[in-house]
Design an enzyme around this catalytic site. Structure first.
Site, PDB file in Angstrom:
ATOM      1  N   ARG A 177       0.850  -1.201   0.000  1.00 45.98           N
ATOM      2  CA  ARG A 177       0.000   0.000   0.000  1.00 45.98           C
ATOM      3  C   ARG A 177       0.881   1.245   0.000  1.00 45.98           C
ATOM      4  O   ARG A 177       0.638   2.191  -0.727  1.00 45.98           O
ATOM      5  CB  ARG A 177      -0.932   0.009   1.207  1.00 45.98           C
ATOM      6  CG  ARG A 177      -2.224  -0.775   1.066  1.00 45.98           C
ATOM      7  CD  ARG A 177      -2.024  -2.231   0.737  1.00 45.98           C
ATOM      8  NE  ARG A 177      -3.237  -3.018   0.783  1.00 45.98           N
ATOM      9  CZ  ARG A 177      -3.645  -3.724   1.863  1.00 45.98           C
ATOM     10  NH1 ARG A 177      -2.910  -3.770   2.956  1.00 45.98           N
ATOM     11  NH2 ARG A 177      -4.774  -4.405   1.801  1.00 45.98           N
ATOM     12  N   ASP A 206       0.688  -6.664  -2.908  1.00 43.68           N
ATOM     13  CA  ASP A 206      -0.724  -6.573  -2.528  1.00 43.68           C
ATOM     14  C   ASP A 206      -1.508  -5.997  -3.694  1.00 43.68           C
ATOM     15  O   ASP A 206      -0.978  -5.833  -4.805  1.00 43.68           O
ATOM     16  CB  ASP A 206      -0.895  -5.741  -1.241  1.00 43.68           C
ATOM     17  CG  ASP A 206      -2.099  -6.208  -0.431  1.00 43.68           C
ATOM     18  OD1 ASP A 206      -3.211  -6.171  -0.962  1.00 43.68           O
ATOM     19  OD2 ASP A 206      -1.906  -6.623   0.725  1.00 43.68           O
ATOM     20  N   HIS A 280      -5.881 -10.678  -3.179  1.00 44.68           N
ATOM     21  CA  HIS A 280      -5.081  -9.458  -2.987  1.00 44.68           C
ATOM     22  C   HIS A 280      -4.034  -9.312  -4.100  1.00 44.68           C
ATOM     23  O   HIS A 280      -2.941  -8.840  -3.865  1.00 44.68           O
ATOM     24  CB  HIS A 280      -4.351  -9.496  -1.634  1.00 44.68           C
ATOM     25  CG  HIS A 280      -5.197  -9.075  -0.469  1.00 44.68           C
ATOM     26  ND1 HIS A 280      -5.210  -7.798   0.008  1.00 44.68           N
ATOM     27  CD2 HIS A 280      -6.049  -9.779   0.296  1.00 44.68           C
ATOM     28  CE1 HIS A 280      -6.043  -7.735   1.052  1.00 44.68           C
ATOM     29  NE2 HIS A 280      -6.568  -8.924   1.247  1.00 44.68           N
ATOM     30  N   GLU A 344      -8.618 -13.166   2.715  1.00 42.73           N
ATOM     31  CA  GLU A 344      -9.678 -12.377   2.076  1.00 42.73           C
ATOM     32  C   GLU A 344      -9.817 -12.641   0.565  1.00 42.73           C
ATOM     33  O   GLU A 344      -9.822 -11.710  -0.233  1.00 42.73           O
ATOM     34  CB  GLU A 344      -9.409 -10.879   2.318  1.00 42.73           C
ATOM     35  CG  GLU A 344      -9.385 -10.524   3.795  1.00 42.73           C
ATOM     36  CD  GLU A 344      -9.100  -9.059   4.070  1.00 42.73           C
ATOM     37  OE1 GLU A 344      -9.735  -8.519   4.988  1.00 42.73           O
ATOM     38  OE2 GLU A 344      -8.255  -8.455   3.392  1.00 42.73           O
ATOM     39  N   TRP A 410      -4.816 -14.334  12.516  1.00 45.00           N
ATOM     40  CA  TRP A 410      -5.249 -12.941  12.759  1.00 45.00           C
ATOM     41  C   TRP A 410      -6.732 -12.874  13.096  1.00 45.00           C
ATOM     42  O   TRP A 410      -7.167 -11.955  13.767  1.00 45.00           O
ATOM     43  CB  TRP A 410      -4.883 -12.030  11.592  1.00 45.00           C
ATOM     44  CG  TRP A 410      -5.683 -12.173  10.329  1.00 45.00           C
ATOM     45  CD1 TRP A 410      -5.636 -13.213   9.456  1.00 45.00           C
ATOM     46  CD2 TRP A 410      -6.627 -11.240   9.792  1.00 45.00           C
ATOM     47  NE1 TRP A 410      -6.491 -13.002   8.402  1.00 45.00           N
ATOM     48  CE2 TRP A 410      -7.114 -11.795   8.576  1.00 45.00           C
ATOM     49  CE3 TRP A 410      -7.109  -9.997  10.207  1.00 45.00           C
ATOM     50  CZ2 TRP A 410      -8.057 -11.150   7.783  1.00 45.00           C
ATOM     51  CZ3 TRP A 410      -8.049  -9.346   9.407  1.00 45.00           C
ATOM     52  CH2 TRP A 410      -8.514  -9.919   8.211  1.00 45.00           C
ATOM     53  N   ASP A 435      -1.935  -0.700  12.779  1.00 43.36           N
ATOM     54  CA  ASP A 435      -2.587   0.325  11.952  1.00 43.36           C
ATOM     55  C   ASP A 435      -3.864   0.821  12.620  1.00 43.36           C
ATOM     56  O   ASP A 435      -4.516   1.728  12.114  1.00 43.36           O
ATOM     57  CB  ASP A 435      -2.896  -0.205  10.542  1.00 43.36           C
ATOM     58  CG  ASP A 435      -3.750  -1.469  10.540  1.00 43.36           C
ATOM     59  OD1 ASP A 435      -3.679  -2.246  11.516  1.00 43.36           O
ATOM     60  OD2 ASP A 435      -4.490  -1.679   9.558  1.00 43.36           O
ATOM     61  N   TRP A 489      -0.167  -2.355   8.576  1.00 43.53           N
ATOM     62  CA  TRP A 489      -0.790  -2.217   7.252  1.00 43.53           C
ATOM     63  C   TRP A 489      -0.805  -0.733   6.921  1.00 43.53           C
ATOM     64  O   TRP A 489      -0.974   0.109   7.812  1.00 43.53           O
ATOM     65  CB  TRP A 489      -2.210  -2.790   7.277  1.00 43.53           C
ATOM     66  CG  TRP A 489      -2.227  -4.238   7.680  1.00 43.53           C
ATOM     67  CD1 TRP A 489      -2.513  -4.739   8.910  1.00 43.53           C
ATOM     68  CD2 TRP A 489      -1.893  -5.354   6.855  1.00 43.53           C
ATOM     69  NE1 TRP A 489      -2.396  -6.113   8.888  1.00 43.53           N
ATOM     70  CE2 TRP A 489      -2.014  -6.518   7.644  1.00 43.53           C
ATOM     71  CE3 TRP A 489      -1.500  -5.502   5.513  1.00 43.53           C
ATOM     72  CZ2 TRP A 489      -1.762  -7.801   7.166  1.00 43.53           C
ATOM     73  CZ3 TRP A 489      -1.259  -6.780   5.028  1.00 43.53           C
ATOM     74  CH2 TRP A 489      -1.385  -7.901   5.837  1.00 43.53           C
ATOM     75  N   THR A 490      -0.658  -0.414   5.641  1.00 40.78           N
ATOM     76  CA  THR A 490      -0.336   0.983   5.342  1.00 40.78           C
ATOM     77  C   THR A 490      -1.325   1.678   4.404  1.00 40.78           C
ATOM     78  O   THR A 490      -0.946   2.596   3.693  1.00 40.78           O
ATOM     79  CB  THR A 490       1.101   1.072   4.777  1.00 40.78           C
ATOM     80  OG1 THR A 490       1.206   0.190   3.652  1.00 40.78           O
ATOM     81  CG2 THR A 490       2.131   0.693   5.818  1.00 40.78           C
ATOM     82  N   GLU A 491      -2.576   1.258   4.443  1.00 40.50           N
ATOM     83  CA  GLU A 491      -3.572   1.969   3.618  1.00 40.50           C
ATOM     84  C   GLU A 491      -3.557   3.466   3.916  1.00 40.50           C
ATOM     85  O   GLU A 491      -3.682   4.282   3.013  1.00 40.50           O
ATOM     86  CB  GLU A 491      -4.984   1.435   3.900  1.00 40.50           C
ATOM     87  CG  GLU A 491      -5.295   0.081   3.296  1.00 40.50           C
ATOM     88  CD  GLU A 491      -5.027  -1.057   4.274  1.00 40.50           C
ATOM     89  OE1 GLU A 491      -4.180  -0.877   5.173  1.00 40.50           O
ATOM     90  OE2 GLU A 491      -5.650  -2.126   4.134  1.00 40.50           O
TER      91      GLU A 491
HETATM   92  C1  TNX Z   1      -6.784  -7.149   6.908  1.00 40.29           C
HETATM   93  S1  TNX Z   1      -4.673  -9.100   7.987  1.00 40.29           S
HETATM   94  C2  TNX Z   1      -5.867  -7.497   5.944  1.00 40.29           C
HETATM   95  C3  TNX Z   1      -5.092  -6.431   5.292  1.00 40.29           C
HETATM   96  C4  TNX Z   1      -5.576  -5.068   5.703  1.00 40.29           C
HETATM   97  C5  TNX Z   1      -5.790  -5.060   7.190  1.00 40.29           C
HETATM   98  C6  TNX Z   1      -6.135  -3.724   7.770  1.00 40.29           C
HETATM   99  C7  TNX Z   1      -4.835  -9.524   6.572  1.00 40.29           C
HETATM  100  C8  TNX Z   1      -4.277 -10.800   6.321  1.00 40.29           C
HETATM  101  N1  TNX Z   1      -5.509  -8.778   5.661  1.00 40.29           N
HETATM  102  O1  TNX Z   1      -5.097  -6.585   3.905  1.00 40.29           O
HETATM  103  O2  TNX Z   1      -4.618  -4.144   5.326  1.00 40.29           O
HETATM  104  O3  TNX Z   1      -6.822  -5.955   7.500  1.00 40.29           O
HETATM  105  O4  TNX Z   1      -6.076  -3.739   9.164  1.00 40.29           O
END
Ligand code: TNX
Length: 553
Positions: A177, A206, A280, A344, A410, A435, A489-491
């Site tokens: 990001r 990503d 992703h 995801e 996570w 983050d 995470w760097t959004e």
């Molecule tokens: C979930 S943790 C994600 C990341 C996002 C993050 C934001 C994970 C494996 N996936 O792609 O940046 O939440 O907190």
């Protein structure tokens, strides 16, 4: 006289002369707290010309210490290999001789007496961590880059016996990001080393950025490393990561990667590279759209298409491509673990794709979750056949876990994975996501991830309260918990200063969670020890969150 007895002499001599302090307020402020620490009377003073004596194995660590001490003091610290006739008097001795390996390669003993300092361990990792503890015993200015005048470079006498609780003490940085330069990565590695964090998880690809040169697929970085605009509603001026044509992004050449890997190795940090799959992956698919179900087009831009991008699981070409990418990854990263993401995955494309549906039929897969499992297993077999171990996010548990796979938990799945014999790294969102907001007072902070509810508020006190071993876990199974890790995470992050503000001092709390014995966890004492750490950050020029976190008073 043999080395061990020389060390013993130095140690015993010092110990005999010293008394313990009673009050803990006078105790040294080392983070993470060592397993055993005893303050003694007296101090050792660094002088110009103080010798650093090393055995052959400790030479590199000796040079590291000499350089570190030299920058702030301006003194010279000649490093020489001890020839057994040299007295240790007034010197700093680093050695692996005479330390049985029973306690593990990262253990060490540090003895500071008025006449000598001795750091010993069974291997270089331990000696190096001992050096980090020594640096924290010096005034915080020792971390300055230029000579600081008017400081007494004294170390209060102490005896430390130390070893880590967990083998995996991690920090993850998302460079997809926001692109961080290799110099910025090195700055993070420097601070990780201070806190004895030994695993850097480098999230290299990503949705909106592919960051590593792959020789066989040049378009990954020609196309996938650059996007139009910074996105995420960030101020474009907040970042300097723009290419010559004004596009946002950047990437590491393979030479850069080798340089960073060597830099980490010199600090006893292992790098775990992550290449996201099967989701992703929009940045990669913008370069090679034929690997998606629809054939594209895709772009790494933030605007428009909210789809995270998924490789087609029906095409053999997807696997061939990813295996070729990983072949180059194996060559660049010598560590055991290869992270394949797995989180995801939007399976809508697979549902509509004839090739994916055909794959499900021929492989006897009941649903798209099982297709994801097939994907991960197939990559897992490839990774295992190259002598490495696959690690992936919680979602790799869906549809059945690949053999030998390690789960990075996570959002759950870890306990079940341990039950079936898998190893797990704990990085639960609620405690480890750097983050998220520092406090409940969102108006006082720059935009962070998540909104509404305490779930998204993560003061360092909450990180400090984190326990990676789930309650009531059978002690026999606990060894499957390799450790824990903090993730950035760097959004919503566009600069190094902002990244540091998010990471520190929360990562210091996590360092203590992963290194120190659970029984010694003490919030008030940690708070006392945190104050000089903040002064160390000032000397280092590292940014951090300054306000007293809510709930820590
Ligand atoms: C979930 S943790 C994600 C990341 C996002 C993050 C934001 C994970 C494996 N996936 O792609 O940046 O939440 O907190």
């Amino acid at each position: 006289m043999k080395y061990p007895s020389l060390i013993q002499l130095a140690t015993i001599g010092l110990l005999a002369a010293l008394n313990s302090f009673a009050a803990s307020a006078n105790m040294p402020a080392i983070i993470p707290l060592p397993e055993k620490i005893e303050a003694r009377a007296g101090e050792y003073k660094l002088r110009s010309g103080t010798r650093i004596l090393v055995d052959a194995a400790s030479r590199e660590t000796g040079e590291f210490l000499a350089q570190r001490l030299r920058r702030a003091t301006g003194y010279k610290f000649p490093v020489s290999t001890t020839d057994k006739t040299q007295p240790v008097k007034r010197a700093i001795l680093l050695t692996t001789e005479g330390f049985p390996s029973g306690k593990g390669a990262e253990s060490y003993r540090l003895t500071v007496g008025p006449d000598a300092i001795v750091i010993g361990g069974p291997g270089q990792a331990g000696v190096f961590w001992g050096v980090q503890s020594l640096l924290q015993l010096l005034p915080p200015e020792i971390f300055a880059d230029k000579p600081v005048k008017g400081v007494d470079w004294e170390v209060a006498c102490v005896q430390v016996e130390d070893q880590p609780r967990f083998a995996w003490r991690g920090f993850m940085l998302d460079v997809g990001r926001h692109f961080f330069t290799k110099e910025e990565i090195k700055q993070f590695l420097d601070v990780m080393a201070i806190y004895k964090l030994n695993t850097f998880h480098w999230h290299l690809a990503d949705t909106v950025g592919w960051r590593i040169e792959i020789k066989k697929y040049p378009r990954l970085t020609e196309v996938g490393a650059w996007r139009n605009g910074i996105g995420y509603s960030l101020d474009p001026k907040a970042s300097t990561a723009y290419g010559p044509d004004g596009r946002y992004g950047g990437f590491y050449t393979q030479a850069d990667i080798r340089e960073v890997v060597a830099y980490a190795q010199a600090r006893h940090i292992t790098i775990v590279p992550e290449i996201e799959m099967p989701g992703h992956s929009r940045a990669a698919l913008s370069a090679y759209p034929e690997l998606s179900c629809s054939g594209g087009p895709y772009s790494p831009d933030c605007s428009g298409d909210p789809d995270l991008g998924v490789y087609c699981a029906g095409k053999d070409e997807s696997f061939e491509f990813l295996q070729n990418v990983l072949t180059e990854i194996f060559d660049l990263f010598p560590g055991k673990y290869i992270h394949i993401g797995g989180d995801e995955v939007n399976k809508d494309h697979w549902k509509k794709c004839a090739l994916c549906q055909a794959r499900m039929k021929t492989e006897g897969l009941k649903n798209e979750e099982e297709l994801q499992s097939y994907f991960v297993r197939r990559m897992g077999k490839f990774i295992t056949s190259h002598g490495r171990t696959l690690i992936g996010w919680s979602e790799i548990c869906q549809g059945g876990l690949a053999q030998n796979a390690v789960v990075m938990d996570w959002i759950g799945g870890g306990v079940e994975a341990i039950g079936s014999g898998h190893d797990v790294v704990m990085t639960q969102e609620e405690f480890c996501y750097l983050d998220h907001w520092h406090s409940a007072d969102h108006d006082a902070e720059p935009r962070a991830f998540g909104k509404g509810g305490p779930k998204w508020d993560l003061p360092w006190s909450k990180v400090y309260a984190y326990e990676p071993v789930p309650a009531n876990m059978d002690p026999q199974l606990q060894s499957h918990i390799l450790g824990a890790q903090g993730n950035l995470w760097t959004e919503y992050i566009a600069s190094m200063r902002h990244a540091e503000y998010m990471v520190f001092p929360r990562l210091c709390a996590l360092a203590e969670v992963t290194w120190s014995p659970h029984a010694t966890r003490n919030f008030d004492d940690f708070k006392r020890r945190l104050q000089p750490q903040l002064e160390r950050f000032d000397s280092l020029g590292v940014n951090y969150h300054k306000d007293t976190p809510a709930g820590s008073e």
